[in-house]
Design an enzyme around this catalytic site. Structure first.
Site, PDB file in Angstrom:
ATOM      1  CE1 TYR A 145      -4.294  -2.257   4.721  1.00 19.41           C
ATOM      2  CE2 TYR A 145      -3.551  -0.019   4.285  1.00 19.41           C
ATOM      3  CZ  TYR A 145      -3.960  -1.254   3.824  1.00 19.41           C
ATOM      4  OH  TYR A 145      -4.015  -1.505   2.475  1.00 19.41           O
ATOM      5  CB  SER A 170      -0.862  -0.017   1.267  1.00 13.74           C
ATOM      6  OG  SER A 170      -1.554   1.204   1.419  1.00 13.74           O
TER       7      SER A 170
HETATM    8  N1  LIG Z   1      -8.660  -0.646  -1.847  1.00 11.42           N
HETATM    9  C1  LIG Z   1      -7.688   0.141  -1.431  1.00 11.42           C
HETATM   10  O1  LIG Z   1      -7.878   1.358  -1.281  1.00 11.42           O
HETATM   11  C2  LIG Z   1      -6.304  -0.428  -1.193  1.00 11.42           C
HETATM   12  C3  LIG Z   1      -5.240   0.471  -1.097  1.00 11.42           C
HETATM   13  C4  LIG Z   1      -3.963  -0.027  -0.868  1.00 11.42           C
HETATM   14  C5  LIG Z   1      -3.746  -1.376  -0.744  1.00 11.42           C
HETATM   15  N2  LIG Z   1      -4.801  -2.232  -0.829  1.00 11.42           N
HETATM   16  C6  LIG Z   1      -4.521  -3.666  -0.651  1.00 11.42           C
HETATM   17  O2  LIG Z   1      -5.014  -4.385  -1.761  1.00 11.42           O
HETATM   18  C7  LIG Z   1      -5.304  -5.726  -1.359  1.00 11.42           C
HETATM   19  C8  LIG Z   1      -6.674  -6.107  -1.883  1.00 11.42           C
HETATM   20  O3  LIG Z   1      -7.627  -5.259  -1.285  1.00 11.42           O
HETATM   21  P1  LIG Z   1      -9.024  -4.858  -1.972  1.00 11.42           P
HETATM   22  O4  LIG Z   1      -9.052  -3.389  -2.064  1.00 11.42           O
HETATM   23  O5  LIG Z   1      -9.268  -5.685  -3.175  1.00 11.42           O
HETATM   24  O6  LIG Z   1     -10.001  -5.249  -0.776  1.00 11.42           O
HETATM   25  P2  LIG Z   1     -11.236  -6.258  -0.732  1.00 11.42           P
HETATM   26  O7  LIG Z   1     -11.762  -6.165   0.645  1.00 11.42           O
HETATM   27  O8  LIG Z   1     -12.150  -5.998  -1.880  1.00 11.42           O
HETATM   28  O9  LIG Z   1     -10.540  -7.691  -0.982  1.00 11.42           O
HETATM   29  C9  LIG Z   1      -9.733  -8.338  -0.023  1.00 11.42           C
HETATM   30  C10 LIG Z   1      -9.998  -9.828  -0.108  1.00 11.42           C
HETATM   31  O10 LIG Z   1      -9.158 -10.493   0.833  1.00 11.42           O
HETATM   32  C11 LIG Z   1      -9.922 -11.544   1.398  1.00 11.42           C
HETATM   33  N3  LIG Z   1      -9.403 -11.924   2.720  1.00 11.42           N
HETATM   34  C12 LIG Z   1      -9.495 -11.237   3.876  1.00 11.42           C
HETATM   35  N4  LIG Z   1      -8.955 -11.954   4.873  1.00 11.42           N
HETATM   36  C13 LIG Z   1      -8.501 -13.106   4.328  1.00 11.42           C
HETATM   37  C14 LIG Z   1      -7.869 -14.252   4.849  1.00 11.42           C
HETATM   38  N5  LIG Z   1      -7.596 -14.388   6.160  1.00 11.42           N
HETATM   39  N6  LIG Z   1      -7.534 -15.249   3.989  1.00 11.42           N
HETATM   40  C15 LIG Z   1      -7.819 -15.160   2.676  1.00 11.42           C
HETATM   41  N7  LIG Z   1      -8.451 -14.117   2.121  1.00 11.42           N
HETATM   42  C16 LIG Z   1      -8.791 -13.097   2.950  1.00 11.42           C
HETATM   43  C17 LIG Z   1     -11.335 -10.988   1.520  1.00 11.42           C
HETATM   44  O11 LIG Z   1     -12.299 -12.032   1.642  1.00 11.42           O
HETATM   45  C18 LIG Z   1     -11.460 -10.185   0.239  1.00 11.42           C
HETATM   46  O12 LIG Z   1     -12.051 -10.926  -0.807  1.00 11.42           O
HETATM   47  C19 LIG Z   1      -5.184  -5.755   0.166  1.00 11.42           C
HETATM   48  O13 LIG Z   1      -3.951  -6.322   0.543  1.00 11.42           O
HETATM   49  C20 LIG Z   1      -5.220  -4.278   0.541  1.00 11.42           C
HETATM   50  O14 LIG Z   1      -4.555  -4.022   1.753  1.00 11.42           O
HETATM   51  C21 LIG Z   1      -6.071  -1.797  -1.063  1.00 11.42           C
END
Ligand SMILES: NC(=O)c1ccc[n+]([C@@H]2O[C@H](COP(=O)([O-])OP(=O)(O)OC[C@H]3O[C@@H](n4cnc5c(N)ncnc54)[C@H](O)[C@@H]3O)[C@@H](O)[C@H]2O)c1
Length: 240
Positions: free
Chosen positions: A147, A134
């Site tokens: 986080y 991130s």
């Molecule tokens: N959306 C944002 O603004 C953003 C910004 C920076 C980084 N990220 C990172 O991107 C990645 C994906 O996030 P996203 O935005 O698609 O969020 P999201 O919530 O849409 O998807 C995350 C997925 O991870 C799964 N998950 C959660 N805990 C889990 C576990 N213990 N085992 C297996 N799967 C699990 C959830 O079921 C979900 O489907 C994450 O690592 C997040 O930290 C997201």
């Protein structure tokens, strides 16, 4: 640039979420076989050349089972995208419970440890790993301090592993998105327009598809000299 991943196998964790889904579709469109996993396996869209399995990254046995099933179906892994993650609630560290702190570490950091330990021995020489960190992994994130701590850990693991896996010629990098339009933003329980910052030169959040296109390029055979790096997609926030 033509990227052809025909015959290559891509493992993605968190594949039911916003970024994971977009990445799965993008890698699939470029010919890859997919090993997709999530806690919520029913939310992973079914498609050909794809195996969908429930996996909890906090459980080392669950991750080992995922990798074993994926390699049994498609052979050694070419690309691993360690994407599963949670944000925790928006708010001050003083108000965060120890339970939520431990859950963040378990999913975002220990989960990545489990994935790396299972994936690396199952990868082909010359494979590629992409860890989804991130912007909060390379800068502070007020109201998301726990986080940010986990995502700094993701970046630290990525940089360190680049040297540990060199005998296998594996490249390992981290993707650092800022706020991206996915269900994760809803989890903050905040009016998302308040998260926008004047420092964003493009004046909008990123999209999951933009992150997926970057993931494709970072892990593609064309990008052959990058390892141990962070790639930040933040609309210019970190440029000033
Ligand atoms: N959306 C944002 O603004 C953003 C910004 C920076 C980084 N990220 C990172 O991107 C990645 C994906 O996030 P996203 O935005 O698609 O969020 P999201 O919530 O849409 O998807 C995350 C997925 O991870 C799964 N998950 C959660 N805990 C889990 C576990 N213990 N085992 C297996 N799967 C699990 C959830 O079921 C979900 O489907 C994450 O690592 C997040 O930290 C997201």
């Amino acid at each position: 640039m033509q990227i052809d991943l025909t015959g290559q196998t891509v493992l993605i964790t968190g594949a039911a979420g916003g970024l994971g889904r977009a990445m799965a579709q993008t890698f699939h469109a470029h010919g890859a076989n997919l090993v997709l996993s999530d806690l919520d396996v029913d939310a992973i869209p079914a498609q050909e050349r794809a195996l969908a399995l429930r996996c909890d990254v906090t459980d080392a046995g669950s991750v080992a089972g995922l990798v074993a099933a994926g390699t049994e179906r498609f052979g050694p892994l070419d690309i691993c995208v360690n994407n599963a993650g949670i944000s925790g609630p928006w708010g001050r560290l003083m108000d965060l419970s120890a339970e939520v702190w431990h859950r963040l570490l378990a999913v975002n950091l220990t989960g990545l440890f489990h994935c790396l330990q299972a994936e690396i021995p199952a990868m082909r020489d010359g494979g590629r790993i992409l860890n989804v960190a991130s912007l909060a992994g390379v800068s502070g994130a007020p109201n998301l301090a726990a986080y940010a701590a986990t995502k700094h850990g993701v970046v630290g693991l990525t940089r360190s592993l680049a040297h540990e896996v060199r005998r296998q010629r594996i490249r390992i990098n981290a993707l650092c998105p800022s706020f991206t339009e996915t269900p994760m933003l809803d989890a903050f329980g905040e009016d998302t327009s308040r998260l926008q910052t004047p420092l964003n030169a493009l004046g909008r959040f990123g999209t999951a598809q933009e992150m997926a296109e970057a993931a494709l390029w970072i892990t593609s055979p064309a990008n052959s000299y990058m390892t141990g790096q962070t790639v930040t997609l933040d609309g210019g926030i970190s440029a000033v």
